[in-house]
Design a protein around this motif. Structure first.
Motif, PDB file in Angstrom:
ATOM      1  N   LEU A   4       0.847  -1.186   0.000  1.00  0.00           N
ATOM      2  CA  LEU A   4       0.000   0.000   0.000  1.00  0.00           C
ATOM      3  C   LEU A   4       0.886   1.241   0.000  1.00  0.00           C
ATOM      4  N   VAL A   5       0.652   2.139  -0.937  1.00  0.00           N
ATOM      5  CA  VAL A   5       1.402   3.395  -1.002  1.00  0.00           C
ATOM      6  C   VAL A   5       0.416   4.536  -0.766  1.00  0.00           C
ATOM      7  N   THR A   6       0.484   5.140   0.400  1.00  0.00           N
ATOM      8  CA  THR A   6      -0.401   6.262   0.709  1.00  0.00           C
ATOM      9  C   THR A   6       0.147   7.544   0.075  1.00  0.00           C
ATOM     10  N   PRO A  26       3.031  -6.147  -6.686  1.00  0.00           N
ATOM     11  CA  PRO A  26       1.640  -5.686  -6.562  1.00  0.00           C
ATOM     12  C   PRO A  26       1.557  -4.435  -5.693  1.00  0.00           C
ATOM     13  N   VAL A  27       1.034  -3.364  -6.251  1.00  0.00           N
ATOM     14  CA  VAL A  27       0.981  -2.078  -5.565  1.00  0.00           C
ATOM     15  C   VAL A  27      -0.461  -1.587  -5.501  1.00  0.00           C
ATOM     16  N   ARG A  28      -0.828  -1.020  -4.361  1.00  0.00           N
ATOM     17  CA  ARG A  28      -2.141  -0.391  -4.218  1.00  0.00           C
ATOM     18  C   ARG A  28      -1.931   1.101  -3.921  1.00  0.00           C
ATOM     19  N   PRO A  29      -1.984   1.943  -4.930  1.00  0.00           N
ATOM     20  CA  PRO A  29      -1.880   3.386  -4.688  1.00  0.00           C
ATOM     21  C   PRO A  29      -3.130   3.860  -3.955  1.00  0.00           C
ATOM     22  N   ALA A  30      -2.942   4.780  -3.028  1.00  0.00           N
ATOM     23  CA  ALA A  30      -4.094   5.288  -2.280  1.00  0.00           C
ATOM     24  C   ALA A  30      -3.907   6.776  -1.991  1.00  0.00           C
ATOM     25  N   SER A  31      -5.021   7.476  -1.976  1.00  0.00           N
ATOM     26  CA  SER A  31      -5.006   8.922  -1.745  1.00  0.00           C
ATOM     27  C   SER A  31      -6.281   9.326  -1.032  1.00  0.00           C
ATOM     28  N   ALA A  55      -6.903  -4.201   3.495  1.00  0.00           N
ATOM     29  CA  ALA A  55      -7.190  -5.625   3.279  1.00  0.00           C
ATOM     30  C   ALA A  55      -6.199  -6.233   2.293  1.00  0.00           C
ATOM     31  N   GLY A  56      -5.551  -7.311   2.704  1.00  0.00           N
ATOM     32  CA  GLY A  56      -4.609  -8.009   1.830  1.00  0.00           C
ATOM     33  C   GLY A  56      -3.262  -7.339   1.678  1.00  0.00           C
ATOM     34  N   VAL A  57      -2.983  -6.349   2.506  1.00  0.00           N
ATOM     35  CA  VAL A  57      -1.729  -5.586   2.398  1.00  0.00           C
ATOM     36  C   VAL A  57      -0.666  -6.180   3.320  1.00  0.00           C
ATOM     37  N   GLY A  58       0.536  -6.315   2.789  1.00  0.00           N
ATOM     38  CA  GLY A  58       1.645  -6.826   3.591  1.00  0.00           C
ATOM     39  C   GLY A  58       2.593  -5.736   4.050  1.00  0.00           C
ATOM     40  N   SER A  59       2.760  -4.700   3.221  1.00  0.00           N
ATOM     41  CA  SER A  59       3.665  -3.596   3.540  1.00  0.00           C
ATOM     42  C   SER A  59       2.986  -2.275   3.205  1.00  0.00           C
ATOM     43  N   VAL A  60       3.416  -1.211   3.898  1.00  0.00           N
ATOM     44  CA  VAL A  60       2.815   0.109   3.708  1.00  0.00           C
ATOM     45  C   VAL A  60       3.909   1.161   3.605  1.00  0.00           C
ATOM     46  N   PHE A  61       3.759   2.048   2.625  1.00  0.00           N
ATOM     47  CA  PHE A  61       4.538   3.286   2.601  1.00  0.00           C
ATOM     48  C   PHE A  61       3.602   4.355   3.129  1.00  0.00           C
ATOM     49  N   ALA A  78      -4.627  -5.772  12.429  1.00  0.00           N
ATOM     50  CA  ALA A  78      -5.742  -6.680  12.131  1.00  0.00           C
ATOM     51  C   ALA A  78      -5.650  -7.227  10.709  1.00  0.00           C
ATOM     52  N   ALA A  79      -5.126  -6.414   9.788  1.00  0.00           N
ATOM     53  CA  ALA A  79      -5.015  -6.831   8.386  1.00  0.00           C
ATOM     54  C   ALA A  79      -3.810  -7.725   8.133  1.00  0.00           C
ATOM     55  N   GLY A  80      -2.921  -7.842   9.119  1.00  0.00           N
ATOM     56  CA  GLY A  80      -1.739  -8.679   8.949  1.00  0.00           C
ATOM     57  C   GLY A  80      -0.558  -7.968   8.314  1.00  0.00           C
ATOM     58  N   VAL A  81      -0.550  -6.650   8.370  1.00  0.00           N
ATOM     59  CA  VAL A  81       0.583  -5.890   7.830  1.00  0.00           C
ATOM     60  C   VAL A  81       1.850  -6.279   8.588  1.00  0.00           C
ATOM     61  N   GLU A  82       2.936  -6.470   7.843  1.00  0.00           N
ATOM     62  CA  GLU A  82       4.197  -6.903   8.439  1.00  0.00           C
ATOM     63  C   GLU A  82       5.247  -5.797   8.505  1.00  0.00           C
ATOM     64  N   HIS A  83       5.109  -4.773   7.668  1.00  0.00           N
ATOM     65  CA  HIS A  83       6.167  -3.753   7.590  1.00  0.00           C
ATOM     66  C   HIS A  83       5.557  -2.419   7.176  1.00  0.00           C
ATOM     67  N   VAL A  84       5.878  -1.375   7.924  1.00  0.00           N
ATOM     68  CA  VAL A  84       5.464  -0.018   7.567  1.00  0.00           C
ATOM     69  C   VAL A  84       6.713   0.841   7.411  1.00  0.00           C
ATOM     70  N   VAL A  85       6.818   1.495   6.265  1.00  0.00           N
ATOM     71  CA  VAL A  85       7.912   2.427   5.996  1.00  0.00           C
ATOM     72  C   VAL A  85       7.333   3.830   6.077  1.00  0.00           C
ATOM     73  N   LEU A  86       7.809   4.613   7.018  1.00  0.00           N
ATOM     74  CA  LEU A  86       7.268   5.947   7.265  1.00  0.00           C
ATOM     75  C   LEU A  86       8.152   7.016   6.642  1.00  0.00           C
ATOM     76  N   LEU A  87       7.531   7.924   5.891  1.00  0.00           N
ATOM     77  CA  LEU A  87       8.224   9.114   5.422  1.00  0.00           C
ATOM     78  C   LEU A  87       8.123  10.148   6.536  1.00  0.00           C
ATOM     79  N   SER A  88       9.147  10.188   7.368  1.00  0.00           N
ATOM     80  CA  SER A  88       9.171  11.063   8.526  1.00  0.00           C
ATOM     81  C   SER A  88       9.972  12.321   8.201  1.00  0.00           C
ATOM     82  N   SER A  89      10.737  12.827   9.131  1.00  0.00           N
ATOM     83  CA  SER A  89      11.497  14.066   8.934  1.00  0.00           C
ATOM     84  C   SER A  89      12.680  14.087   9.897  1.00  0.00           C
TER      85      SER A  89
END
Length: 273
Positions: A4-6, A26-31, A55-61, A78-89
């Motif tokens: 998932l790419v927010t 497999p990428v799910r762009p989201a806005s 739903a069905g997402v394993g990693s998140v940007f 709850a969705a089973g996400v395993e890894h979140v990459v945060l664009l922080s500062s």
């Protein structure tokens, strides 16, 4: 698993989506405001949009929006996400980060992710090269660029390099679970950036040295007062003080980071009269 790419309309996310797709992932762009049906809805200020998009997402940007980060983490688990990459500062590294509205919003998200059971990776860029687009209007109009601190240094990093870094940590588990401070390859003043933009467009660009209050008044319609003060404080603290650079971008993408001059050449059309 889907990535998932927010913030899919942002410069970093747009480039990241292309990079991941070119690798066949497999990428799910989201806005929050999808521009077409291929982009899912994920409004980080509206928790009702979280379950469906995760739903069905394993990693998140993830972009740093603290409003409902606890709800986002709960749904991600709850969705089973395993890894979140945060664009922080990199502003979170300042001693007074908790008192700064700019840094605090990123800190709140970092802390929520640190308490979560999944892996989290923190990308902490300093200045985006694309911040220079804020000067496009006066330059195109042939007006001087107002600078409260022309000699303030920054470490502008190209958004495409940030996207490559994000792709690297999303696709190589060995790189995850850390914090990376990301800078461009050079420390350069605001006036120096203006000079490089002038060279890129082949036109002289004048600088108008303004006071803090004058700059705040000019930006009042675009930058809320507390954020303006935080930006001005950051510039003042770097006035005449070269930015500290790190090798993290080059280590992660396997080549030197792009210069601001290169960014200026690529985006010259945005500034030409």
């Amino acid at each position: 698993m889907t990535i998932l790419v927010t913030g899919a309309r942002g410069a970093v996310a747009t480039e990241l989506i292309d990079l991941l797709r070119r690798r066949g992932l497999p990428v799910r762009p989201a806005s929050s405001r999808p521009s077409d049906p291929s982009i899912a809805t994920c409004d980080l200020t509206d928790p009702a949009t979280f379950p469906g998009v995760l739903a069905g997402v394993g990693s998140v940007f993830l972009y740093a929006e603290p409003a409902h980060i606890d709800a986002f983490v709960k749904e991600a688990v709850a969705a089973g996400v395993e890894h979140v990459v945060l664009l922080s500062s990199s502003s979170v590294l300042a001693p007074d980060a908790d008192a700064s509205p700019l840094a605090k919003s990123h800190l709140d998200v970092e802390r929520a992710l640190a308490a979560a059971p999944f892996l989290s990776t923190l990308l902490r860029p300093g200045a985006f090269a694309g911040n220079a687009l804020a000067w496009a209007w006066p330059i195109k109009a042939g007006e001087p660029v107002s600078l409260p601190y022309p000699g303030s240094y920054a470490d502008p990093v190209h958004e495409a390099d940030l996207a490559e870094v994000a792709a690297a940590v999303l696709t190589d588990p060995a790189l995850g679970g850390r914090a990376y401070t990301l800078t461009g390859p050079e420390s350069i003043t605001c006036a120096g950036q203006i000079d490089l933009l002038s060279q890129a467009i082949g036109q002289d660009i004048a600088i108008r040295h303004v006071s803090r209050e004058e700059w705040k008044a000019e930006m009042a319609d675009y930058v809320p007062g507390p954020i303006a003060d935080a930006l001005l404080d950051w510039q003042e603290s770097n006035d005449g003080v070269p930015a500290e650079l790190t090798p993290d971008v080059e280590r992660l993408i396997g080549r030197p980071a792009r210069t601001f001059a290169a960014w200026a050449q690529e985006h010259a059309a945005a500034f030409k009269r």
